[in-house]
Design a protein around this motif. Structure first.
Motif, mmCIF file in Angstrom:
data_model
loop_
_atom_site.group_PDB
_atom_site.id
_atom_site.type_symbol
_atom_site.label_atom_id
_atom_site.label_comp_id
_atom_site.label_asym_id
_atom_site.label_seq_id
_atom_site.Cartn_x
_atom_site.Cartn_y
_atom_site.Cartn_z
ATOM 1 N N PHE A 48 57.043 85.901 73.524
ATOM 2 C CA PHE A 48 55.633 86.190 73.245
ATOM 3 C C PHE A 48 55.647 87.339 72.443
ATOM 4 C CE2 PHE A 48 55.045 83.902 77.088
ATOM 5 C CZ PHE A 48 54.060 82.941 76.586
ATOM 6 N N ALA A 88 59.893 85.614 77.912
ATOM 7 C CA ALA A 88 59.303 85.391 79.217
ATOM 8 C C ALA A 88 60.299 84.361 80.069
ATOM 9 C CB ALA A 88 58.057 84.592 78.848
ATOM 10 N N PRO A 142 59.421 86.084 91.681
ATOM 11 C CA PRO A 142 58.431 86.867 91.793
ATOM 12 C C PRO A 142 57.433 87.011 90.676
ATOM 13 C CG PRO A 142 60.421 88.107 91.106
ATOM 14 C CD PRO A 142 60.768 86.569 91.401
ATOM 15 N N SER A 143 56.029 87.506 90.805
ATOM 16 C CA SER A 143 55.094 87.600 89.731
ATOM 17 C C SER A 143 55.912 88.060 88.156
ATOM 18 C CB SER A 143 54.136 88.358 90.245
ATOM 19 O OG SER A 143 53.114 88.359 89.126
ATOM 20 N N GLY A 144 55.492 87.291 87.294
ATOM 21 C CA GLY A 144 55.844 87.960 85.834
ATOM 22 C C GLY A 144 57.471 87.266 85.520
ATOM 23 N N CYS A 145 58.066 86.357 86.411
ATOM 24 C CA CYS A 145 59.567 85.991 86.043
ATOM 25 C C CYS A 145 59.429 84.835 85.152
ATOM 26 C CB CYS A 145 60.146 85.656 87.530
ATOM 27 S SG CYS A 145 59.662 84.123 88.177
ATOM 28 N N GLY A 146 58.303 84.184 84.653
ATOM 29 C CA GLY A 146 58.533 83.124 83.845
ATOM 30 C C GLY A 146 58.202 81.696 84.444
ATOM 31 N N LYS A 147 57.716 81.430 85.564
ATOM 32 C CA LYS A 147 57.715 80.342 86.165
ATOM 33 C C LYS A 147 56.456 79.384 85.621
ATOM 34 C CE LYS A 147 56.180 81.909 90.226
ATOM 35 N NZ LYS A 147 56.156 83.652 90.019
ATOM 36 N N SER A 148 55.508 80.253 85.183
ATOM 37 C CA SER A 148 54.149 79.341 84.776
ATOM 38 C C SER A 148 54.587 79.039 83.263
ATOM 39 C CB SER A 148 52.957 80.240 84.893
ATOM 40 O OG SER A 148 52.460 80.242 86.191
ATOM 41 N N THR A 149 54.949 79.971 82.472
ATOM 42 C CA THR A 149 55.347 79.870 81.381
ATOM 43 C C THR A 149 56.372 78.705 81.214
ATOM 44 O OG1 THR A 149 55.337 81.996 80.951
ATOM 45 C CG2 THR A 149 56.471 80.596 79.026
ATOM 46 N N GLU A 188 51.356 76.634 91.396
ATOM 47 C CA GLU A 188 50.731 77.477 92.760
ATOM 48 C C GLU A 188 49.575 76.467 92.944
ATOM 49 O OE1 GLU A 188 51.572 81.063 93.567
ATOM 50 O OE2 GLU A 188 52.925 81.571 91.938
ATOM 51 N N ASN A 238 58.398 90.009 74.053
ATOM 52 C CA ASN A 238 58.756 89.614 75.589
ATOM 53 C C ASN A 238 59.248 88.352 75.592
ATOM 54 O OD1 ASN A 238 58.400 89.637 78.147
ATOM 55 N ND2 ASN A 238 56.239 89.687 78.303
HETATM 56 P P1 ATP Z 1 52.829 84.798 87.961
HETATM 57 O O1 ATP Z 1 53.449 84.227 89.657
HETATM 58 O O2 ATP Z 1 52.177 86.016 88.263
HETATM 59 O O3 ATP Z 1 51.817 83.814 87.458
HETATM 60 P P2 ATP Z 1 55.043 83.755 86.443
HETATM 61 O O4 ATP Z 1 56.431 83.961 87.096
HETATM 62 O O5 ATP Z 1 54.304 82.603 86.275
HETATM 63 O O6 ATP Z 1 54.073 84.955 87.064
HETATM 64 P P3 ATP Z 1 54.391 84.055 83.618
HETATM 65 O O7 ATP Z 1 53.064 83.588 83.731
HETATM 66 O O8 ATP Z 1 55.317 82.962 83.268
HETATM 67 O O9 ATP Z 1 54.977 84.531 85.045
HETATM 68 O O10 ATP Z 1 54.854 85.121 82.703
HETATM 69 C C1 ATP Z 1 55.972 85.601 82.319
HETATM 70 C C2 ATP Z 1 56.072 86.945 81.417
HETATM 71 O O11 ATP Z 1 55.712 86.172 80.201
HETATM 72 C C3 ATP Z 1 54.981 87.784 81.787
HETATM 73 O O12 ATP Z 1 55.678 89.112 81.352
HETATM 74 C C4 ATP Z 1 53.746 87.504 81.115
HETATM 75 O O13 ATP Z 1 53.230 89.073 80.907
HETATM 76 C C5 ATP Z 1 54.122 86.986 79.745
HETATM 77 N N1 ATP Z 1 53.197 86.177 79.139
HETATM 78 C C6 ATP Z 1 52.879 84.939 79.770
HETATM 79 N N2 ATP Z 1 51.974 84.430 78.975
HETATM 80 C C7 ATP Z 1 51.985 85.247 77.947
HETATM 81 C C8 ATP Z 1 50.846 85.212 76.676
HETATM 82 N N3 ATP Z 1 50.101 84.221 76.480
HETATM 83 N N4 ATP Z 1 50.980 86.171 75.886
HETATM 84 C C9 ATP Z 1 51.858 87.260 76.072
HETATM 85 N N5 ATP Z 1 52.675 87.167 77.378
HETATM 86 C C10 ATP Z 1 52.699 86.356 78.175
#
Ligand code: ATP
Length: 400
Positions: free
Chosen positions: A13, A22, A41-48, A164, A20
């Protein structure tokens, strides 16, 4: 059939200046009918990752394949996948029935009667037949979740993508839904990629788990493989509750040296006997054996005899003397915080011990429960890990 392949997936991103990453070069195969949990953990890229698989994000590079066929360029509705979100994402003004029917009306040419039958079948599976006329605002969190899952089921997807889905439910409902979801997944035999930050959920739900940190895949394996044979310090600390204890040590001439103890490995290997190296010793709270207590009333003799290198009071035999600083009875297990001088460790036991705060105790470790990690890289020092890293093998990792 629905084997899902994620091949070299990278998603960044940002605009070049503030980029960044992800997800970084993630490759993962989820077998047909498998339940794989993506945890980290939160922010590790799972949802992406999940959103790239679903087609809600465009990968920066890499491919998504379903049964060998590339779906990376396809619209979400044409991928044969159904996603369930943490927020349920139900249409607030539509009834449960219409929420479940909407996707079929929009993306198929099924007749009204056929759609009606499919929705009622899914409602039966999710046990929400009586709620079909209700709008989401009149449903509990658990009921909304059932509608959201029902909406995924009616589409008869090849792959379920679950982000989740249980985290908005209270602890008791969550635990019940965990079991139900696994049962449902097995009955429907649908390939499932399930995202959670909760290691307990990951340990209890998936056939395999994939641990992610900072967009990088750390380990893929069965829950017990990741628990017993963590490939690195991150996985060791993330999987298991309470978390593994880590102690900075030096490995020299087959002996682990720490301020509070020395531990002679029973079978020193080339690495442990050749010179000295900085290592991190990992020991799980449940693997710290309480072998002696000044307050008495504890000892399970079999525990003490089972611990290699444990022969008496703390020091040169691998045991540590400690002071109990906190006692947390949880019912079936008691968790102790114990101060060994240089740091506080966590110990836990299912035995009923008469140990109070302030008690002096001695703890030991069985060699098969001792994990060793390279202090600098965090890589597990097992024969296989060490070979991969082209280093001489060291003893003491759980994979021994
Ligand atoms: P969580 O458990 O908190 O949902 P996650 O593991 O699912 O976290 P992601 O949501 O995939 O993490 O985010 C991974 C990284 O990508 C994070 O640093 C987040 O800030 C960044 N990110 C995710 N979506 C976007 C976006 N649309 N624009 C910019 N950065 C993004």
């Amino acid at each position: 059939m629905g084997a899902l392949e994620i091949d070299g997936l990278t998603k960044t991103f940002g605009d070049g200046e503030t980029e960044n990453v992800a997800v970084d070069d993630l490759s993962l195969t989820i077998e047909d009918g498998e339940f794989l949990t993506l945890v980290g953990p939160s922010g590790c890229g799972k949802s992406t990752t999940l959103r790239c698989v679903a087609g809600l994000e465009t990968p920066t590079s890499g491919e998504i394949r379903l049964d060998g066929e590339t779906v990376t360029g396809r619209k979400p509705k044409n991928r044969g996948m159904a996603m369930v979100f943490q927020s349920y994402a139900l249409y607030p003004h539509k009834t449960a029935f219409d929420n479940m029917a909407f996707g079929l009306r929009m993306t198929t040419d099924l007749s009204k009667g056929e759609i009606d039958e499919k929705v009622r079948d899914a409602a039966r599976v999710m046990e929400i037949e009586d709620l079909l006329d209700n709008r989401p605002s009149t449903l509990s969190g658990g009921q909304q979740q059932r509608v959201a899952l029902g909406r995924a089921i009616v589409r008869e997807p090849e792959v379920f993508l679950l982000d989740e889905p249980l985290s908005n439910l209270d602890a008791k409902l969550r635990s019940g839904m965990r079991t139900e979801l696994q049962d449902l997944q097995q009955r429907l035999d649908v390939t499932t990629l399930y995202v959670t930050h909760d290691q307990t959920e990951a340990m209890t739900m998936g056939d395999r788990i994939a641990v992610l940190d900072g967009g990088h895949l750390q380990q893929v394996g069965t829950p017990l493989e990741c628990y017993h044979e963590p490939r690195n310090r991150f996985v060791a600390g993330f999987i298991g509750s309470p978390s593994m204890n880590f102690l900075d040590c030096t490995l020299r001439d087959g002996v682990i040296h720490h301020d509070a103890f020395e531990y002679r490995l029973s079978t020193p290997t080339e690495a442990s006997s050749a010179g000295s190296r900085d290592v991190t010793l990992g020991i799980r709270p449940e693997d710290l054996d309480i072998v002696d207590s000044a307050t008495g009333g504890l000892n399970d003799e079999s525990d003490a005899s089972g611990a290699s290198g444990v022969e008496g009071a703390g020091g040169a035999d691998g045991t540590m003397d400690a002071t109990v600083t906190v006692v947390e009875p949880t019912g079936n297990v008691t968790v102790f915080s114990i101060d060994i001088g240089s740091q506080v460790l966590t110990a836990s036991t299912a035995d009923s011990l008469d140990v109070d705060r302030g008690a002096r105790i001695t703890v030991g470790m069985a060699e098969e429960n001792v994990h060793l990690f390279d202090r600098e890289t965090g890589a597990a020092l097992s024969p296989s890990a060490a070979t991969q890293a082209e280093e001489a093998p060291a003893r003491g990792s759980s994979s021994s």
